[in-house]
Design a protein around this motif. Sequence first.
Motif, PDB file in Angstrom:
ATOM      1  N   LYS A 284      46.023  29.037  48.882  1.00 59.35           N
ATOM      2  CA  LYS A 284      47.400  29.281  49.309  1.00 59.35           C
ATOM      3  C   LYS A 284      47.572  30.573  50.097  1.00 59.35           C
ATOM      4  CE  LYS A 284      49.245  27.245  45.021  1.00 59.35           C
ATOM      5  NZ  LYS A 284      49.855  27.675  43.751  1.00 59.35           N
ATOM      6  N   THR A 285      46.478  31.288  50.306  1.00 61.89           N
ATOM      7  CA  THR A 285      46.573  32.562  51.032  1.00 61.89           C
ATOM      8  C   THR A 285      46.897  32.301  52.511  1.00 61.89           C
ATOM      9  OG1 THR A 285      44.185  32.444  51.318  1.00 61.89           O
ATOM     10  CG2 THR A 285      44.991  33.822  49.520  1.00 61.89           C
ATOM     11  N   THR A 286      47.418  33.305  53.204  1.00 56.29           N
ATOM     12  CA  THR A 286      47.820  33.155  54.606  1.00 56.29           C
ATOM     13  C   THR A 286      46.624  32.713  55.454  1.00 56.29           C
ATOM     14  OG1 THR A 286      49.128  35.144  54.139  1.00 56.29           O
ATOM     15  CG2 THR A 286      49.190  34.299  56.401  1.00 56.29           C
ATOM     16  N   PHE A 287      45.506  33.383  55.251  1.00 54.55           N
ATOM     17  CA  PHE A 287      44.267  33.031  55.945  1.00 54.55           C
ATOM     18  C   PHE A 287      43.199  32.820  54.866  1.00 54.55           C
ATOM     19  CE2 PHE A 287      46.634  36.105  58.561  1.00 54.55           C
ATOM     20  CZ  PHE A 287      46.940  35.289  59.645  1.00 54.55           C
ATOM     21  N   GLN A 288      42.180  32.052  55.226  1.00 55.98           N
ATOM     22  CA  GLN A 288      41.112  31.819  54.252  1.00 55.98           C
ATOM     23  C   GLN A 288      40.400  33.136  53.927  1.00 55.98           C
ATOM     24  OE1 GLN A 288      38.613  28.473  55.215  1.00 55.98           O
ATOM     25  NE2 GLN A 288      36.995  29.313  53.907  1.00 55.98           N
ATOM     26  N   ILE A 289      40.108  33.337  52.648  1.00 51.94           N
ATOM     27  CA  ILE A 289      39.392  34.555  52.243  1.00 51.94           C
ATOM     28  C   ILE A 289      38.033  34.129  51.704  1.00 51.94           C
ATOM     29  CG2 ILE A 289      39.392  36.507  50.628  1.00 51.94           C
ATOM     30  CD1 ILE A 289      42.448  36.443  50.740  1.00 51.94           C
ATOM     31  N   ASP A 290      36.964  34.610  52.357  1.00 54.62           N
ATOM     32  CA  ASP A 290      35.622  34.180  51.948  1.00 54.62           C
ATOM     33  C   ASP A 290      34.995  35.126  50.931  1.00 54.62           C
ATOM     34  OD1 ASP A 290      35.672  31.896  53.547  1.00 54.62           O
ATOM     35  OD2 ASP A 290      35.168  33.086  55.320  1.00 54.62           O
ATOM     36  N   SER A 291      35.480  36.373  50.916  1.00 52.36           N
ATOM     37  CA  SER A 291      34.895  37.339  49.972  1.00 52.36           C
ATOM     38  C   SER A 291      35.468  37.123  48.562  1.00 52.36           C
ATOM     39  CB  SER A 291      35.211  38.757  50.445  1.00 52.36           C
ATOM     40  OG  SER A 291      36.598  38.873  50.643  1.00 52.36           O
ATOM     41  N   ALA A 292      34.853  37.776  47.591  1.00 51.75           N
ATOM     42  CA  ALA A 292      35.329  37.664  46.204  1.00 51.75           C
ATOM     43  C   ALA A 292      36.706  38.332  46.081  1.00 51.75           C
ATOM     44  CB  ALA A 292      34.334  38.341  45.274  1.00 51.75           C
ATOM     45  N   MET A 293      37.574  37.751  45.257  1.00 57.04           N
ATOM     46  CA  MET A 293      38.887  38.370  45.014  1.00 57.04           C
ATOM     47  C   MET A 293      38.917  38.856  43.582  1.00 57.04           C
ATOM     48  SD  MET A 293      41.345  35.570  46.850  1.00 57.04           S
ATOM     49  CE  MET A 293      42.861  35.960  46.023  1.00 57.04           C
ATOM     50  N   ARG A 294      39.317  40.115  43.388  1.00 55.33           N
ATOM     51  CA  ARG A 294      39.367  40.630  42.016  1.00 55.33           C
ATOM     52  C   ARG A 294      40.615  40.128  41.322  1.00 55.33           C
ATOM     53  NH1 ARG A 294      37.741  46.531  40.824  1.00 55.33           N
ATOM     54  NH2 ARG A 294      37.890  45.587  38.780  1.00 55.33           N
ATOM     55  N   ALA A 295      40.458  39.761  40.050  1.00 55.91           N
ATOM     56  CA  ALA A 295      41.603  39.230  39.293  1.00 55.91           C
ATOM     57  C   ALA A 295      42.624  40.333  39.040  1.00 55.91           C
ATOM     58  CB  ALA A 295      41.115  38.657  37.979  1.00 55.91           C
ATOM     59  N   ILE A 296      43.890  39.967  39.115  1.00 61.46           N
ATOM     60  CA  ILE A 296      44.985  40.912  38.862  1.00 61.46           C
ATOM     61  C   ILE A 296      45.572  40.607  37.490  1.00 61.46           C
ATOM     62  CG2 ILE A 296      47.319  41.570  39.654  1.00 61.46           C
ATOM     63  CD1 ILE A 296      46.253  40.964  42.528  1.00 61.46           C
ATOM     64  N   LYS A 297      45.890  41.659  36.745  1.00 60.44           N
ATOM     65  CA  LYS A 297      46.436  41.467  35.392  1.00 60.44           C
ATOM     66  C   LYS A 297      47.698  40.629  35.443  1.00 60.44           C
ATOM     67  CE  LYS A 297      45.074  45.543  32.808  1.00 60.44           C
ATOM     68  NZ  LYS A 297      45.523  46.789  32.237  1.00 60.44           N
ATOM     69  N   ARG A 298      47.815  39.670  34.529  1.00 53.96           N
ATOM     70  CA  ARG A 298      48.996  38.811  34.466  1.00 53.96           C
ATOM     71  C   ARG A 298      49.740  39.032  33.158  1.00 53.96           C
ATOM     72  NH1 ARG A 298      46.759  32.905  36.537  1.00 53.96           N
ATOM     73  NH2 ARG A 298      45.750  33.688  38.413  1.00 53.96           N
ATOM     74  N   GLN A 299      51.061  38.844  33.220  1.00 51.95           N
ATOM     75  CA  GLN A 299      51.848  38.906  31.989  1.00 51.95           C
ATOM     76  C   GLN A 299      52.206  37.469  31.577  1.00 51.95           C
ATOM     77  OE1 GLN A 299      55.409  41.158  32.946  1.00 51.95           O
ATOM     78  NE2 GLN A 299      55.940  39.811  34.648  1.00 51.95           N
ATOM     79  N   PRO A 300      52.421  37.227  30.273  1.00 53.04           N
ATOM     80  CA  PRO A 300      52.860  35.893  29.858  1.00 53.04           C
ATOM     81  C   PRO A 300      54.287  35.658  30.346  1.00 53.04           C
ATOM     82  CG  PRO A 300      52.122  37.216  27.961  1.00 53.04           C
ATOM     83  CD  PRO A 300      52.235  38.141  29.121  1.00 53.04           C
ATOM     84  N   PRO A 301      54.619  34.401  30.736  1.00 49.34           N
ATOM     85  CA  PRO A 301      55.977  34.128  31.234  1.00 49.34           C
ATOM     86  C   PRO A 301      57.068  34.456  30.219  1.00 49.34           C
ATOM     87  CG  PRO A 301      54.708  32.091  30.979  1.00 49.34           C
ATOM     88  CD  PRO A 301      53.758  33.203  30.795  1.00 49.34           C
TER      89      PRO A 301
END
Length: 255
Positions: free
Chosen positions: A196-213
């Motif tokens: 869903k990113t604007t452009f394709q990303i081929d490199s690794a993406m670091r996970a971002i901390k998520r909060q519970p809904p």
Amino acid sequence: MDLAGKNVVYLGGFGGIGQKACAELLERKLQALAVFDLTLNAEILGDWQSKYPKTTVFYQKLDITQRSDIEAAYKVAAERMGHFDLVINGMGLMDDRHVELTIQINLLGVVNSCLVALEYMDKSQGGKGGRIMNISSVAGIQPTPIMSVYSAAKHGVTALTRCLAGSPNFERSGVSFITICPGFTDTPLLHDIREKTTFQIDSAMRAIKRQPPQVCAQNMVKVAEQAKNGTAWLLDVGEIKELEFPVMWTPQLEE
Ligand SMILES: NC(=O)c1ccc[n+]([C@@H]2O[C@H](COP(=O)([O-])OP(=O)(O)OC[C@H]3O[C@@H](n4cnc5c(N)ncnc54)[C@H](O)[C@@H]3O)[C@@H](O)[C@H]2O)c1
């Protein structure tokens, strides 16, 4: 705002954050809750109706990309509820590969929903005033390059909400406007993020901390109850913080 006995409209109430926020609102002994969403979740609606028999809870179908749907949904809700005390624009889509839809749902949908809601709530048009809370995002205050289109739409939501809260709008309408900016929250919105990113990303993406809904929803309802007109709130990793915006321009008045 004491939510007991109040009439609430929640757009996107069957979404990840929406479901938890509606459940949290229902705990406040509302008079009525109208859930506007693209599709009905009959199981959840039934659960709410049986758990909160003193609150009128109903669903109204709405595709936020269609102005006619928005007008029809508010008309039905006004006929059933009489007036609205609190409206929450909580629908959304994060998918930069669908540019028009991203703008239509996240920005144009919020614009149209606010303007139609105001036709019923605006004191200068015979309404009772009230409160509208718009869900923006951290991407609506901080440029977020991997989701550039979504970030632009959400910046629009932040700006729109602050403008509608500003003078002379609030003085005329008696409707206060609050912006909510959640950080990453664990909902279907984040599924398949690489697609869903604007452009394709081929490199690794670091996970971002998520909060519970649920945590985000609890904090949202606290803000709905307590926040002042025109304020904007960061709800990230379980914390609540009021945002401050620098004044970057003031008009130079003619003599
Ligand atoms: N999850 C996150 O990390 C996060 C972070 C910041 C902001 N937000 C915002 O929070 C809000 C809720 O998102 P969520 O995480 O619960 O996502 P979600 O995907 O779980 O829910 C989105 C909701 O929007 C509704 N919706 C989508 N398209 C629609 C349309 N055309 N017409 C009517 N309704 C439509 C869906 O039916 C659903 O109820 C959104 O505005 C989103 O942008 C989410």
